[in-house]
Design an enzyme around this catalytic site. Structure first.
Site, PDB file in Angstrom:
ATOM      1  N   LEU A  34       3.117  78.593 102.026  1.00 33.18           N
ATOM      2  CA  LEU A  34       3.004  77.545 102.864  1.00 33.18           C
ATOM      3  C   LEU A  34       1.743  77.325 103.227  1.00 33.18           C
ATOM      4  O   LEU A  34       1.575  76.058 103.868  1.00 33.18           O
ATOM      5  CB  LEU A  34       3.965  78.164 104.317  1.00 33.18           C
ATOM      6  CG  LEU A  34       5.352  78.318 103.983  1.00 33.18           C
ATOM      7  CD1 LEU A  34       6.137  78.767 105.464  1.00 33.18           C
ATOM      8  CD2 LEU A  34       6.338  77.431 103.487  1.00 33.18           C
ATOM      9  N   VAL A  37      -5.886  80.081 103.063  1.00 31.31           N
ATOM     10  CA  VAL A  37      -6.740  80.436 104.325  1.00 31.31           C
ATOM     11  C   VAL A  37      -8.276  80.485 103.732  1.00 31.31           C
ATOM     12  O   VAL A  37      -8.388  81.421 102.629  1.00 31.31           O
ATOM     13  CB  VAL A  37      -6.655  81.805 104.913  1.00 31.31           C
ATOM     14  CG1 VAL A  37      -7.644  81.917 105.911  1.00 31.31           C
ATOM     15  CG2 VAL A  37      -5.451  81.893 105.725  1.00 31.31           C
ATOM     16  N   ASP A 145       5.652  91.260 114.068  1.00 35.46           N
ATOM     17  CA  ASP A 145       5.258  91.366 112.475  1.00 35.46           C
ATOM     18  C   ASP A 145       3.810  92.317 112.348  1.00 35.46           C
ATOM     19  O   ASP A 145       3.107  91.754 111.715  1.00 35.46           O
ATOM     20  CB  ASP A 145       5.083  90.028 112.007  1.00 35.46           C
ATOM     21  CG  ASP A 145       4.678  89.887 110.730  1.00 35.46           C
ATOM     22  OD1 ASP A 145       5.320  90.766 109.883  1.00 35.46           O
ATOM     23  OD2 ASP A 145       4.337  89.053 110.141  1.00 35.46           O
TER      24      ASP A 145
END
Length: 532
Positions: A34, A37, A145
């Site tokens: 998606l 970086v 997470d």
């Protein structure tokens, strides 16, 4: 120095250099399905940032957009030295870009490089992780997470917690149900698809992180993912003898299968291993239950983009749900920054794009003073939870995993004996009953009818998640409507628990600090007497 200009709104090339907005692009720090970086340097200040570039095509998906919106909202709310800083959000034709604080490395790379960490280094890192998690929970945010890759570090071992895309807000009396995260880090209640408390899940994640740092491999590692999940749910793992007894005790308390028996964050911070070698004056006092309403200064380009991340900002030309597109490169220029307040800066300073957040973080009004403010907090009901599932991912420690696989195949599989059955709890939530659930529901409906209540079951999508049944009701008490959520939990083959809590979901009644709890308590008393 002027802003680099070009016909392209996405990137500019000047002497071989590529720019996105005011940032000169560097090497790629990470890549995903998606987003990617990249390292970025401000064209005037040379300030380094990590540019999280999310593909706009992926944001057409509602769940992906809500995840990004939630991450920006949470990062704006949290002010802590051990939580990553968000500087800027801007949009170009191909990407929506988040300019984040840059760190030198992550905990995953450090563990892989050193195999395992010594207890002194581990304690220094773990303290910062727990302080960041405690601050998140204080602001009703569950990270959900926690893993090595989401713990960033600099050369001085200063920790920054990042990646709040799977985080969620916690409401009093409510549980979470979304299965998310990585299998090796997932808590038993998440794997089993049951309702869970986000704080308990984060404590489990802290236990996995501590084990990884001290041992260098996952506690529940096995040949297949199904075996891993089975070992997690049964709590089957061993702690090597080279781990100190105090650290082993803390790990065992964090990796308790039963969430109600799991240690809490406040107790972790008082554990002997956690406070070892820590001066008495440096030990944090008990936290308060205050919340901060102050938001971090984040710039948005184009200005209409701010509307999507803060409903309080209104514009006659844009509305929430419509993603604005930049028409020219001037929308990306640092000469037109926009703060979250929705007002344009009359005399913009390019350096402010980088240093405004530093000033917020390290000024005299630090995060400790923010915690003392109790004027309110961000309303989490504006961002609904997004559905997700546990995904089967590759081991984040491939070399250790390969070594483990070879060891398993060369030797017979041996499992430690299952732990003894936990003794029954002396305390429980709600009203416990040994009656048949159908009988309890029948009496509950009869009692509601006798009290003149209007009630309905939950919708089909959230109906009876294996061990839970929910009823929404409204009862009039002294000419005032009282809205209740009544939940029936199955906690075993011969026991159920009834939980009754106040609901403020109806528009006609909003819970405020001045709202009297007496009508609610009166209604609950009458209801209990009817079903007793």
């Amino acid at each position: 120095m002027q802003t680099p200009s070009s016909a392209s709104a996405e990137s500019e090339k000047d002497s071989g250099n590529t720019y996105v907005g005011p940032w000169l692009l560097g090497r790629t720090l990470g890549q995903g399905n998606l987003a990617k970086v990249k390292l970025g340097k401000h064209f005037q200040t040379n300030e380094k940032v990590a540019l999280k570039m999310v593909y706009n095509d992926e944001l057409e998906d509602k769940d992906t957009w809500k995840r990004l919106q939630r991450e920006v909202t949470i990062l704006r709310q949290l002010h802590h030295p051990n939580i990553i800083t968000l500087y800027q959000v801007f949009r170009v034709p191909k990407y929506t870009v988040l300019a984040l604080e840059y760190m030198d490395t992550d905990l995953h790379s450090m563990v892989v490089k050193h195999n395992r960490l010594d207890e002194c280094t581990t304690r220094k890192i773990f303290r910062q992780i727990v302080h960041a998690i405690d601050y998140c929970h204080l602001h009703r945010v569950a990270h959900r997470d926690l893993k090595l890759e989401n713990i960033l570090l600099n050369k001085d071992l200063v920790v920054k917690l990042t990646d709040f895309g799977l985080s969620n807000f916690m409401l009093d009396g409510s549980f979470l149900s979304t299965s998310c995260g990585t299998p090796h880090y997932a808590a038993p209640e998440v794997i089993q698809g049951r309702y869970y408390d986000g704080c308990d899940v984060d404590v489990w994640g802290c236990g996995i992180l501590l084990y990884l740092m001290l041992v260098g491999e996952f506690p529940f590692e096995d040949v297949t993912i199904s075996n891993v999940l089975s070992r997690v749910c049964k709590g089957i793992y061993t702690i090597p003898s080279f781990v100190s007894s105090s650290a082993s005790d803390l790990i065992r308390q964090m990796l308790m299968v039963l969430p109600t028996s799991r240690i809490k964050v406040a107790e972790i911070m008082q554990h002997p291993w956690f406070i070892a070698d820590l001066p008495t004056h440096s030990r944090l006092p008990s936290r308060t239950s205050s919340f901060s309403s102050k938001h971090r200064s984040v710039t948005f380009s184009p200005p209409d983009l701010a509307i999507l991340f803060d409903p309080s900002i209104t514009s006659p030309s844009s509305s929430v749900g419509q993603i604005p597109q930049p028409t020219d490169h001037s929308a990306l220029s640092p000469s037109k920054p926009m703060s979250i307040s929705g007002t344009e800066s009359p005399n913009p300073d390019p350096a402010s794009l980088c240093y405004s957040s530093y000033e917020d973080l390290y000024s005299a009004t630090s995060w400790h003073s923010d915690m003392a403010e109790s004027s309110g907090f961000l309303d989490p009901t504006d961002i609904p939870p997004i559905p997700s599932n546990v995904e089967t991912l590759r081991s984040s420690l491939p070399q250790r995993h390969a070594s483990f696989m070879n060891k398993v195949y060369n030797h017979p599989l041996s499992r430690p004996p299952a732990p003894n059955r936990l003794r029954s709890l002396r305390w429980h939530y709600g009203i416990q009953t040994a009656k048949n659930p159908i009988e309890v529901l029948r009496k509950l409906c009869e009692a509601l009818l006798e009290l003149g209540a209007r009630f309905r079951p939950c919708d089909e999508e959230s109906f009876l998640k294996e061990n839970k049944y929910k009823v929404f009701s409204c009862i009039t008490c002294h000419n005032s409507p009282v809205y209740l959520v009544i939940e029936l939990f199955s906690i075993g083959p011969s026991a159920s628990v009834i939980d009754i809590r106040f609901s403020s979901s109806d528009d006609s009644i909003k819970y405020t600090s001045s709202y009297s709890p007496m009508p609610f308590l009166e209604v609950v008393k009458q209801l209990i007497l009817k079903i007793a």
